[in-house]
Motif scaffolding. Structure first.
Motif, PDB file in Angstrom:
ATOM      1  N   PRO A  39     -19.365   7.567 -13.195  1.00 62.44           N
ATOM      2  CA  PRO A  39     -20.345   6.851 -12.431  1.00 62.44           C
ATOM      3  C   PRO A  39     -19.613   6.103 -11.543  1.00 62.44           C
ATOM      4  N   THR A  40     -18.589   5.321 -11.659  1.00 65.87           N
ATOM      5  CA  THR A  40     -17.680   4.707 -10.642  1.00 65.87           C
ATOM      6  C   THR A  40     -16.425   5.310 -10.553  1.00 65.87           C
ATOM      7  N   HIS A  41     -16.260   6.069  -9.596  1.00 65.03           N
ATOM      8  CA  HIS A  41     -14.765   6.534  -9.296  1.00 65.03           C
ATOM      9  C   HIS A  41     -14.249   6.372  -7.897  1.00 65.03           C
ATOM     10  N   VAL A  42     -13.460   5.127  -7.809  1.00 62.78           N
ATOM     11  CA  VAL A  42     -12.928   4.767  -6.528  1.00 62.78           C
ATOM     12  C   VAL A  42     -11.430   5.091  -6.329  1.00 62.78           C
ATOM     13  N   LEU A  43     -11.093   5.321  -5.451  1.00 63.67           N
ATOM     14  CA  LEU A  43      -9.497   5.595  -4.857  1.00 63.67           C
ATOM     15  C   LEU A  43      -8.846   4.347  -4.118  1.00 63.67           C
ATOM     16  N   VAL A  44      -8.107   3.637  -4.549  1.00 70.37           N
ATOM     17  CA  VAL A  44      -7.528   2.638  -4.046  1.00 70.37           C
ATOM     18  C   VAL A  44      -6.040   3.046  -3.339  1.00 70.37           C
ATOM     19  N   VAL A  45      -5.927   3.025  -2.145  1.00 72.10           N
ATOM     20  CA  VAL A  45      -4.501   3.628  -1.476  1.00 72.10           C
ATOM     21  C   VAL A  45      -3.945   2.296  -0.790  1.00 72.10           C
ATOM     22  N   PRO A  46      -2.720   2.353  -0.530  1.00 74.66           N
ATOM     23  CA  PRO A  46      -2.091   1.504   0.184  1.00 74.66           C
ATOM     24  C   PRO A  46      -2.149   2.123   1.779  1.00 74.66           C
ATOM     25  N   ARG A  47      -2.022   1.085   2.779  1.00 74.78           N
ATOM     26  CA  ARG A  47      -2.219   1.906   4.015  1.00 74.78           C
ATOM     27  C   ARG A  47      -1.083   2.446   4.432  1.00 74.78           C
ATOM     28  N   SER A  48      -0.021   2.202   3.852  1.00 72.40           N
ATOM     29  CA  SER A  48       1.322   2.980   4.208  1.00 72.40           C
ATOM     30  C   SER A  48       1.399   3.867   3.279  1.00 72.40           C
ATOM     31  N   HIS A  49       2.190   4.982   3.891  1.00 77.26           N
ATOM     32  CA  HIS A  49       2.497   6.245   3.035  1.00 77.26           C
ATOM     33  C   HIS A  49       3.764   6.419   2.323  1.00 77.26           C
ATOM     34  N   HIS A  50       3.252   6.615   0.853  1.00 74.81           N
ATOM     35  CA  HIS A  50       4.141   6.568  -0.091  1.00 74.81           C
ATOM     36  C   HIS A  50       3.942   7.667  -0.969  1.00 74.81           C
ATOM     37  N   PRO A  51       4.756   8.661  -1.581  1.00 75.81           N
ATOM     38  CA  PRO A  51       4.332   9.832  -2.117  1.00 75.81           C
ATOM     39  C   PRO A  51       3.558   9.739  -3.626  1.00 75.81           C
ATOM     40  N   ASN A  52       4.038   8.507  -3.954  1.00 72.77           N
ATOM     41  CA  ASN A  52       3.435   8.189  -5.535  1.00 72.77           C
ATOM     42  C   ASN A  52       3.481   6.713  -5.736  1.00 72.77           C
ATOM     43  N   ALA A  53       3.019   6.367  -7.088  1.00 79.16           N
ATOM     44  CA  ALA A  53       3.052   4.879  -7.257  1.00 79.16           C
ATOM     45  C   ALA A  53       4.535   4.393  -7.536  1.00 79.16           C
ATOM     46  N   ALA A  54       5.299   5.050  -8.074  1.00 83.00           N
ATOM     47  CA  ALA A  54       6.562   4.577  -8.181  1.00 83.00           C
ATOM     48  C   ALA A  54       7.180   4.362  -6.983  1.00 83.00           C
ATOM     49  N   ALA A  55       7.114   5.268  -5.899  1.00 83.48           N
ATOM     50  CA  ALA A  55       7.706   4.836  -4.734  1.00 83.48           C
ATOM     51  C   ALA A  55       7.234   4.064  -4.057  1.00 83.48           C
ATOM     52  N   LEU A  56       5.919   3.515  -4.193  1.00 83.13           N
ATOM     53  CA  LEU A  56       5.373   2.432  -3.529  1.00 83.13           C
ATOM     54  C   LEU A  56       6.009   1.242  -4.149  1.00 83.13           C
ATOM     55  N   ALA A  57       5.985   1.087  -5.297  1.00 83.33           N
ATOM     56  CA  ALA A  57       6.538  -0.082  -6.002  1.00 83.33           C
ATOM     57  C   ALA A  57       7.869  -0.186  -5.886  1.00 83.33           C
ATOM     58  N   ALA A  58       8.700   0.919  -5.658  1.00 83.88           N
ATOM     59  CA  ALA A  58       9.991   0.594  -5.456  1.00 83.88           C
ATOM     60  C   ALA A  58      10.147   0.036  -3.936  1.00 83.88           C
ATOM     61  N   ALA A  59       9.563   0.472  -2.914  1.00 84.41           N
ATOM     62  CA  ALA A  59       9.351   0.290  -1.307  1.00 84.41           C
ATOM     63  C   ALA A  59       8.823  -1.128  -1.249  1.00 84.41           C
ATOM     64  N   GLU A  60       7.607  -1.188  -1.711  1.00 80.13           N
ATOM     65  CA  GLU A  60       6.660  -2.461  -1.293  1.00 80.13           C
ATOM     66  C   GLU A  60       5.786  -2.980  -2.636  1.00 80.13           C
ATOM     67  N   PRO A  61       6.818  -3.698  -3.574  1.00 80.70           N
ATOM     68  CA  PRO A  61       5.981  -4.016  -4.764  1.00 80.70           C
ATOM     69  C   PRO A  61       4.912  -4.930  -4.638  1.00 80.70           C
ATOM     70  N   THR A  62       4.784  -5.756  -3.392  1.00 82.60           N
ATOM     71  CA  THR A  62       3.844  -6.745  -3.474  1.00 82.60           C
ATOM     72  C   THR A  62       2.355  -5.817  -3.021  1.00 82.60           C
ATOM     73  N   VAL A  63       2.844  -4.680  -2.292  1.00 83.36           N
ATOM     74  CA  VAL A  63       1.498  -3.922  -2.050  1.00 83.36           C
ATOM     75  C   VAL A  63       1.260  -3.044  -3.181  1.00 83.36           C
ATOM     76  N   ALA A  64       2.199  -2.614  -3.984  1.00 84.74           N
ATOM     77  CA  ALA A  64       1.603  -1.975  -5.205  1.00 84.74           C
ATOM     78  C   ALA A  64       0.928  -2.934  -6.199  1.00 84.74           C
ATOM     79  N   ALA A  65       1.234  -4.329  -6.142  1.00 87.54           N
ATOM     80  CA  ALA A  65       0.323  -5.158  -6.909  1.00 87.54           C
ATOM     81  C   ALA A  65      -0.935  -5.440  -6.315  1.00 87.54           C
ATOM     82  N   ASP A  66      -1.307  -5.390  -4.949  1.00 90.41           N
ATOM     83  CA  ASP A  66      -2.252  -5.163  -3.932  1.00 90.41           C
ATOM     84  C   ASP A  66      -3.249  -4.313  -4.883  1.00 90.41           C
ATOM     85  N   LEU A  67      -2.885  -3.155  -5.012  1.00 89.43           N
ATOM     86  CA  LEU A  67      -3.924  -2.143  -5.568  1.00 89.43           C
ATOM     87  C   LEU A  67      -4.443  -2.586  -6.825  1.00 89.43           C
TER      88      LEU A  67
END
Ligand code: AMP
Ligand code: ZN
Length: 114
Positions: A39-67
């Motif tokens: 019933p609730t299905h929302v996608l949260v994305v970083p504004r910056s492009h990273h191919p997956n969550a691990a790549a995001l966390a490696a490059a911008e850990p604070t943005v990973a936490a923002d999700l």
């Protein structure tokens, strides 16, 4: 990483593809999944492009936490008492859009394992 011209979620972040936006911050954007599985299905994305969550966390850990912070704000706004967070990572896990995204699922009693 800057936007990828061929990436669907970069296009949504840019406003070039429409989406039902439910929450946004300086670093994140959240919109309803076009094919909801709860019933609730929302996608949260970083504004910056990273191919997956691990790549995001490696490059911008604070943005990973923002999700995660955004996910709680969305749950509060939706009025759901519990939710499940999913990062599909890799095609074998069912990832189909290769821009990091967090699925926020809730609004019903959920079994485990699904
Ligand atoms: P995943 O399988 O983890 O890569 O998740 C991708 C998700 O994006 C799927 O749940 C799709 O339903 C969703 N999706 C695909 N295109 C759109 C779109 N244009 N707007 C909103 N959600 C979309
Ligand atoms: Zn992208």
């Amino acid at each position: 990483m800057s936007a990828d011209a061929d990436c669907l979620f970069c296009k949504i972040v840019a406003g070039d593809v429409p989406a039902t936006v439910v929450h946004e911050t300086a670093t994140t954007l959240a919109f309803r999944d076009i094919n909801p599985v709860a019933p609730t299905h929302v996608l949260v994305v970083p504004r910056s492009h990273h191919p997956n969550a691990a790549a995001l966390a490696a490059a911008e850990p604070t943005v990973a936490a923002d999700l995660l912070t955004s996910a709680q704000a969305i749950a509060d706004a939706e009025g759901i008492s519990g939710y499940r967070l999913v990062f599909n990572t890799g095609a074998d896990a069912g990832q189909t859009v290769f821009h990091a995204h967090l699925h926020v699922l809730g609004g019903e009693t959920m079994g485990w394992p699904a």
